[in-house]
Write an enzyme that holds these catalytic residues in place. Structure first.
Site, PDB file in Angstrom:
ATOM      1  N   ILE A  96      -2.387  -1.009   5.570  1.00  0.00           N
ATOM      2  CA  ILE A  96      -3.631  -1.690   5.203  1.00  0.00           C
ATOM      3  C   ILE A  96      -3.301  -2.331   3.859  1.00  0.00           C
ATOM      4  O   ILE A  96      -3.180  -1.649   2.849  1.00  0.00           O
ATOM      5  CB  ILE A  96      -4.832  -0.719   5.116  1.00  0.00           C
ATOM      6  CG1 ILE A  96      -5.107  -0.100   6.486  1.00  0.00           C
ATOM      7  CG2 ILE A  96      -6.067  -1.463   4.596  1.00  0.00           C
ATOM      8  CD1 ILE A  96      -6.247   0.904   6.508  1.00  0.00           C
ATOM      9  N   PRO A  97      -3.097  -3.650   3.845  1.00  0.00           N
ATOM     10  CA  PRO A  97      -2.382  -4.316   2.754  1.00  0.00           C
ATOM     11  C   PRO A  97      -3.163  -4.542   1.458  1.00  0.00           C
ATOM     12  O   PRO A  97      -3.467  -5.679   1.077  1.00  0.00           O
ATOM     13  CB  PRO A  97      -1.972  -5.648   3.392  1.00  0.00           C
ATOM     14  CG  PRO A  97      -3.059  -5.928   4.374  1.00  0.00           C
ATOM     15  CD  PRO A  97      -3.445  -4.576   4.917  1.00  0.00           C
ATOM     16  N   CYS A  98      -3.434  -3.470   0.740  1.00  0.00           N
ATOM     17  CA  CYS A  98      -4.123  -3.592  -0.539  1.00  0.00           C
ATOM     18  C   CYS A  98      -3.261  -4.307  -1.582  1.00  0.00           C
ATOM     19  O   CYS A  98      -3.783  -4.836  -2.561  1.00  0.00           O
ATOM     20  CB  CYS A  98      -4.562  -2.223  -1.046  1.00  0.00           C
ATOM     21  SG  CYS A  98      -3.264  -0.980  -1.107  1.00  0.00           S
ATOM     22  N   HIS A  99      -1.948  -4.362  -1.351  1.00  0.00           N
ATOM     23  CA  HIS A  99      -1.055  -5.061  -2.278  1.00  0.00           C
ATOM     24  C   HIS A  99      -1.274  -6.571  -2.251  1.00  0.00           C
ATOM     25  O   HIS A  99      -0.802  -7.275  -3.140  1.00  0.00           O
ATOM     26  CB  HIS A  99       0.412  -4.728  -1.959  1.00  0.00           C
ATOM     27  CG  HIS A  99       0.844  -5.088  -0.579  1.00  0.00           C
ATOM     28  ND1 HIS A  99       0.586  -4.273   0.509  1.00  0.00           N
ATOM     29  CD2 HIS A  99       1.483  -6.182  -0.092  1.00  0.00           C
ATOM     30  CE1 HIS A  99       1.070  -4.849   1.597  1.00  0.00           C
ATOM     31  NE2 HIS A  99       1.617  -6.007   1.266  1.00  0.00           N
ATOM     32  N   ARG A 100      -2.013  -7.075  -1.272  1.00  0.00           N
ATOM     33  CA  ARG A 100      -2.265  -8.508  -1.159  1.00  0.00           C
ATOM     34  C   ARG A 100      -3.521  -8.947  -1.908  1.00  0.00           C
ATOM     35  O   ARG A 100      -3.963 -10.079  -1.782  1.00  0.00           O
ATOM     36  CB  ARG A 100      -2.385  -8.909   0.315  1.00  0.00           C
ATOM     37  CG  ARG A 100      -1.099  -8.682   1.104  1.00  0.00           C
ATOM     38  CD  ARG A 100      -1.246  -9.058   2.558  1.00  0.00           C
ATOM     39  NE  ARG A 100      -0.081  -8.631   3.328  1.00  0.00           N
ATOM     40  CZ  ARG A 100      -0.092  -8.365   4.620  1.00  0.00           C
ATOM     41  NH1 ARG A 100      -1.214  -8.496   5.318  1.00  0.00           N
ATOM     42  NH2 ARG A 100       1.003  -7.963   5.231  1.00  0.00           N
TER      43      ARG A 100
END
Length: 183
Positions: free
Chosen positions: A138-142
């Site tokens: 779940i791409p919270c780094h984006r």
């Protein structure tokens, strides 16, 4: 009962957690809120079990991801543990395209619309993003600040940069903050 396994990645050791059928957690070693959404049962939150089928699927997905591919998040049975607001935010994170970034404000607008509200606090969204229990997938780094700052990643800014670079993200308008509480 919750089960865990480890995966060695280019950004460090990852701990994966499942409830038997679904992935409920993925944390980078040393990150904030490590294991924070797993309910404590009899003082033992997770039992090590490397042979869970869901872990094999998740590790295969991670192999593809860290090889620079864009595996489909829909391949994974995800069940992050959290309240309705956090679920809305984590759902919005899943919609961020591979190699792209969005701002906390963008997510706030999307979540506000989903909740039938006129507006939503970017800070509240930031809190939910920071508590994402299934990092990387779940791409919270984006998610970045509206000014391009790479602020706020529970696993550290250096790891956030590595993940974005792996995805081929255009980093030209982005920068690492030099001071502040969200480093």
């Amino acid at each position: 009962m919750y089960y865990s396994t480890e995966y060695l990645s280019p950004i460090g050791a990852l701990t994966l957690a499942c409830n038997g059928d679904n992935l409920v957690g993925l944390w980078v070693e040393g990150q904030k809120y490590y294991g924070g959404t797993i309910p404590q049962a009899d003082g033992k939150a997770m039992q090590r079990n490397d042979d869970m089928p869901v872990f094999a699927v998740a590790k295969n997905w991670l192999d593809k991801y860290f090889a620079g591919q864009n595996p489909d998040i829909a391949e994974l049975p995800l069940a992050p543990i959290g309240g309705d607001f956090r679920q809305y935010v984590w759902g919005a994170l899943r919609e961020i395209p591979y190699g792209k970034v969005v701002s906390y404000g963008d997510i706030a607008k999307k979540v506000a619309a989903k909740m039938n509200r006129d507006s939503m606090s970017s800070q509240a969204v930031g809190g939910a993003v920071g508590h994402n229990p299934i990092a990387v997938i779940i791409p919270c780094h984006r998610v970045v600040a509206s000014n391009g700052s790479l602020t706020g990643f529970a696993s550290g800014i250096d790891r956030k940069i590595k993940l974005l670079e792996l995805e081929g993200t255009d980093m030209s308008g982005l920068f690492a903050p030099t001071k502040g509480t969200a480093l």
